[in-house]
Design a protein around this motif. Structure first.
Motif, PDB file in Angstrom:
ATOM      1  N   PHE A  99       0.822  -1.210   0.000  1.00  0.00           N
ATOM      2  CA  PHE A  99       0.000   0.000   0.000  1.00  0.00           C
ATOM      3  C   PHE A  99       0.858   1.262   0.000  1.00  0.00           C
ATOM      4  N   VAL A 100       1.987   1.224   0.687  1.00  0.00           N
ATOM      5  CA  VAL A 100       2.897   2.385   0.652  1.00  0.00           C
ATOM      6  C   VAL A 100       3.411   2.596  -0.773  1.00  0.00           C
ATOM      7  N   ALA A 101       3.773   1.516  -1.448  1.00  0.00           N
ATOM      8  CA  ALA A 101       4.275   1.618  -2.823  1.00  0.00           C
ATOM      9  C   ALA A 101       3.209   2.182  -3.754  1.00  0.00           C
ATOM     10  N   LEU A 102       1.968   1.733  -3.596  1.00  0.00           N
ATOM     11  CA  LEU A 102       0.890   2.229  -4.450  1.00  0.00           C
ATOM     12  C   LEU A 102       0.573   3.693  -4.158  1.00  0.00           C
ATOM     13  N   LEU A 103       0.623   4.082  -2.890  1.00  0.00           N
ATOM     14  CA  LEU A 103       0.385   5.483  -2.541  1.00  0.00           C
ATOM     15  C   LEU A 103       1.477   6.382  -3.117  1.00  0.00           C
ATOM     16  N   VAL A 104       2.726   5.913  -3.062  1.00  0.00           N
ATOM     17  CA  VAL A 104       3.823   6.685  -3.655  1.00  0.00           C
ATOM     18  C   VAL A 104       3.639   6.805  -5.169  1.00  0.00           C
ATOM     19  N   ALA A 105       3.207   5.721  -5.809  1.00  0.00           N
ATOM     20  CA  ALA A 105       2.961   5.752  -7.255  1.00  0.00           C
ATOM     21  C   ALA A 105       1.878   6.770  -7.599  1.00  0.00           C
ATOM     22  N   ILE A 106       0.814   6.805  -6.799  1.00  0.00           N
ATOM     23  CA  ILE A 106      -0.266   7.772  -7.033  1.00  0.00           C
ATOM     24  C   ILE A 106       0.241   9.196  -6.833  1.00  0.00           C
ATOM     25  N   ALA A 107       1.023   9.418  -5.766  1.00  0.00           N
ATOM     26  CA  ALA A 107       1.521  10.759  -5.459  1.00  0.00           C
ATOM     27  C   ALA A 107       2.467  11.261  -6.547  1.00  0.00           C
ATOM     28  N   VAL A 108       3.382  10.397  -6.986  1.00  0.00           N
ATOM     29  CA  VAL A 108       4.336  10.798  -8.031  1.00  0.00           C
ATOM     30  C   VAL A 108       3.600  11.137  -9.324  1.00  0.00           C
ATOM     31  N   CYS A 109       2.615  10.326  -9.690  1.00  0.00           N
ATOM     32  CA  CYS A 109       1.864  10.592 -10.920  1.00  0.00           C
ATOM     33  C   CYS A 109       0.987  11.839 -10.778  1.00  0.00           C
ATOM     34  N   ALA A 110       0.551  12.145  -9.556  1.00  0.00           N
ATOM     35  CA  ALA A 110      -0.192  13.393  -9.351  1.00  0.00           C
ATOM     36  C   ALA A 110       0.694  14.593  -9.652  1.00  0.00           C
ATOM     37  N   VAL A 111       1.942  14.532  -9.193  1.00  0.00           N
ATOM     38  CA  VAL A 111       2.890  15.614  -9.478  1.00  0.00           C
ATOM     39  C   VAL A 111       3.153  15.714 -10.979  1.00  0.00           C
ATOM     40  N   VAL A 112       3.374  14.571 -11.620  1.00  0.00           N
ATOM     41  CA  VAL A 112       3.599  14.565 -13.070  1.00  0.00           C
ATOM     42  C   VAL A 112       2.363  15.094 -13.799  1.00  0.00           C
ATOM     43  N   GLY A 113       1.176  14.726 -13.291  1.00  0.00           N
ATOM     44  CA  GLY A 113      -0.049  15.207 -13.903  1.00  0.00           C
ATOM     45  C   GLY A 113      -0.168  16.721 -13.856  1.00  0.00           C
ATOM     46  N   VAL A 114       0.219  17.309 -12.737  1.00  0.00           N
ATOM     47  CA  VAL A 114       0.190  18.771 -12.627  1.00  0.00           C
ATOM     48  C   VAL A 114       1.214  19.397 -13.567  1.00  0.00           C
ATOM     49  N   ALA A 224     -18.571  28.282 -20.760  1.00  0.00           N
ATOM     50  CA  ALA A 224     -18.119  27.907 -19.422  1.00  0.00           C
ATOM     51  C   ALA A 224     -17.305  29.032 -18.795  1.00  0.00           C
ATOM     52  N   GLU A 225     -16.444  29.672 -19.599  1.00  0.00           N
ATOM     53  CA  GLU A 225     -15.641  30.775 -19.073  1.00  0.00           C
ATOM     54  C   GLU A 225     -16.516  31.974 -18.723  1.00  0.00           C
ATOM     55  N   LEU A 226     -17.545  32.228 -19.538  1.00  0.00           N
ATOM     56  CA  LEU A 226     -18.471  33.317 -19.239  1.00  0.00           C
ATOM     57  C   LEU A 226     -19.277  33.037 -17.970  1.00  0.00           C
ATOM     58  N   ALA A 227     -19.481  31.735 -17.682  1.00  0.00           N
ATOM     59  CA  ALA A 227     -20.212  31.355 -16.473  1.00  0.00           C
ATOM     60  C   ALA A 227     -19.341  31.410 -15.227  1.00  0.00           C
ATOM     61  N   GLY A 228     -18.059  31.770 -15.387  1.00  0.00           N
ATOM     62  CA  GLY A 228     -17.187  31.921 -14.231  1.00  0.00           C
ATOM     63  C   GLY A 228     -16.304  30.726 -13.940  1.00  0.00           C
ATOM     64  N   ILE A 229     -16.247  29.759 -14.865  1.00  0.00           N
ATOM     65  CA  ILE A 229     -15.413  28.565 -14.662  1.00  0.00           C
ATOM     66  C   ILE A 229     -14.004  28.859 -15.147  1.00  0.00           C
ATOM     67  N   HIS A 230     -13.023  28.562 -14.317  1.00  0.00           N
ATOM     68  CA  HIS A 230     -11.611  28.736 -14.694  1.00  0.00           C
ATOM     69  C   HIS A 230     -11.216  27.531 -15.557  1.00  0.00           C
ATOM     70  N   LEU A 231     -11.053  27.760 -16.861  1.00  0.00           N
ATOM     71  CA  LEU A 231     -10.825  26.655 -17.803  1.00  0.00           C
ATOM     72  C   LEU A 231      -9.534  25.911 -17.489  1.00  0.00           C
ATOM     73  N   GLY A 232      -8.456  26.638 -17.276  1.00  0.00           N
ATOM     74  CA  GLY A 232      -7.170  25.996 -17.028  1.00  0.00           C
ATOM     75  C   GLY A 232      -7.192  25.150 -15.773  1.00  0.00           C
ATOM     76  N   ARG A 233      -7.794  25.675 -14.701  1.00  0.00           N
ATOM     77  CA  ARG A 233      -7.833  24.934 -13.448  1.00  0.00           C
ATOM     78  C   ARG A 233      -8.645  23.644 -13.610  1.00  0.00           C
ATOM     79  N   ALA A 234      -9.780  23.743 -14.297  1.00  0.00           N
ATOM     80  CA  ALA A 234     -10.622  22.555 -14.484  1.00  0.00           C
ATOM     81  C   ALA A 234      -9.884  21.487 -15.283  1.00  0.00           C
ATOM     82  N   ARG A 235      -9.159  21.904 -16.316  1.00  0.00           N
ATOM     83  CA  ARG A 235      -8.438  20.931 -17.138  1.00  0.00           C
ATOM     84  C   ARG A 235      -7.261  20.315 -16.392  1.00  0.00           C
ATOM     85  N   VAL A 236      -6.568  21.107 -15.597  1.00  0.00           N
ATOM     86  CA  VAL A 236      -5.434  20.582 -14.834  1.00  0.00           C
ATOM     87  C   VAL A 236      -5.916  19.580 -13.789  1.00  0.00           C
TER      88      VAL A 236
END
Length: 367
Positions: A99-114, A224-236
């Motif tokens: 479970f530690v290994a899987l959590l680290v894998a998720i965390a690392v990919c979250a950083v890569v995703g950002v 969506a942008e006119l409705a106040g949605i931040h496009l970049g944040r939603a996509r990231v």
């Protein structure tokens, strides 16, 4: 009957409760099937589980937020290598190590995703597909160059033996299946447990405010942008969640294959995941599950079929991609919205016939 309906109605009206109930029933059924299956089928079920997690994240990214990714195989590679390095350091002898290994894998990919998602959020259509395609090509080549990652030969992945698992897990599996747990069934149980948890989380996320924002950005980004949605944040956010799913799938894949090597994460894997999502039904988690099932079982079925008609194992293996391609072409021609998308009108027709019409019920009440 009315009493039963009154008890079921609150569960049906609350998405989280409904998803948890479906997940519990599904996992109990799958656990019973895994416990009574052969080691070969248990390996296929485990393979289906990690493919479904990756395909679920991809269908969330492409189907809900409208971002076409061709680099999910590379994200799975990042998760697989991260989990493997942790298991090497910890020894991989206990369930906690896993479970530690899987959590680290998720965390690392979250950083890569950002990191990847921020520049990708400014791209649209084929441009984001090209950027993620570059990622899919570059990551396996980088893994070849680093000695810490084992080079072309890859890294061996340690996995806990069945005898080293906690006694309560062995007793629980024996209680429900009357079969002792081994390494094959353990990985299948683990994969499907994490698959159920991931799908419940994604199903609720897609019905939340975040999911509605993703749909709005996908359907019309200007509105969506006119409705106040931040496009970049939603996509990231969408790219990051999808990358976390790919990281978890990569960690599970490493433990099932027992070897993490660049050759397992080529561009073919990314394209195959996208094909599985399209085949099952874009934007549907059920479609992602069906596509993962086809991805896990069809190649082996095609290989066995080829050998049964007299082909050598090598020839049968070469026929497998052809069979997969033909199935994909047939689904696209006969069911352009995927398997699930084609079954939805039929299901809506059945449910509308089974239930009383609202007009009839109103008439009864007024009279």
């Amino acid at each position: 009957m009315e009493r039963l309906r009154s008890l079921v109605r609150p569960v049906r009206n609350v998405p989280l409760a409904r998803h948890l109930l479906i997940a519990l029933v599904a996992f109990l059924v799958v656990a019973a099937v895994i416990g009574t299956s052969s080691q070969y089928l248990q390996t296929r079920y485990a393979e289906m589980a990690y493919f479904a997690i990756a395909a679920g994240g991809l269908t969330l990214l492409t189907g809900l937020s409208g971002q076409l990714s061709l680099g999910h195989g590379a994200l799975m590679a990042v998760g697989a290598y991260a989990a493997t390095l942790v298991l090497e350091r910890t020894g991989g002898e206990t369930l906690a190590d896993v479970f530690v290994a899987l959590l680290v894998a998720i965390a690392v990919c979250a950083v890569v995703g950002v990191v990847v998602g921020v520049p990708a959020a400014r791209l649209h259509g084929p441009y984001i597909a090209g950027a993620t395609l570059t990622l899919a090509v570059a990551v396996p080549r980088l893994a070849n160059q680093w000695d810490i990652l084992g080079g072309e030969q890859g890294l061996q992945v340690p996995v806990p033996r069945a005898s080293e698992l906690p006694a309560w897990i062995q007793d629980l599996v024996w209680f429900f299946t009357a079969v002792e747990i081994d390494q094959y069934s353990f990985l299948a149980y683990l994969g499907w447990l994490l698959l159920v948890i991931t799908f419940v989380a994604m199903a609720n996320l897609s019905r939340s405010r975040i999911g509605r924002r993703w749909r709005a950005v996908r359907d019309d980004d200007v509105s969506a942008e006119l409705a106040g949605i931040h496009l970049g944040r939603a996509r990231v956010v969408a790219f990051t969640v999808s990358a976390m799913c790919a990281g978890l799938a990569g960690g599970l894949m490493a433990m099932n294959v027992r070897l993490t090597a660049p050759g397992a994460f080529t561009i073919t894997l990314s394209l195959t995941l996208l094909a599985a999502v399209v085949l099952g039904g874009l934007g549907s988690l059920t479609g992602a599950l069906i596509g993962a099932g086809v991805l896990a079982f069809l190649p082996h079925f095609a290989t066995d079929l080829g050998e049964s008609v007299g082909l050598s194992p090598t020839q049968a293996a070469e026929v497998t991609p052809v069979v997969y391609g033909l199935v994909l072409m047939l689904v696209i021609l006969l069911a352009p919205t995927g398997i699930v998308g084609s079954l939805r009108p039929l299901w809506a027709r059945i449910t509308s016939r089974s239930g009383p019409s609202p007009l009839g019920s109103t008439k009864e009440k007024t009279t």
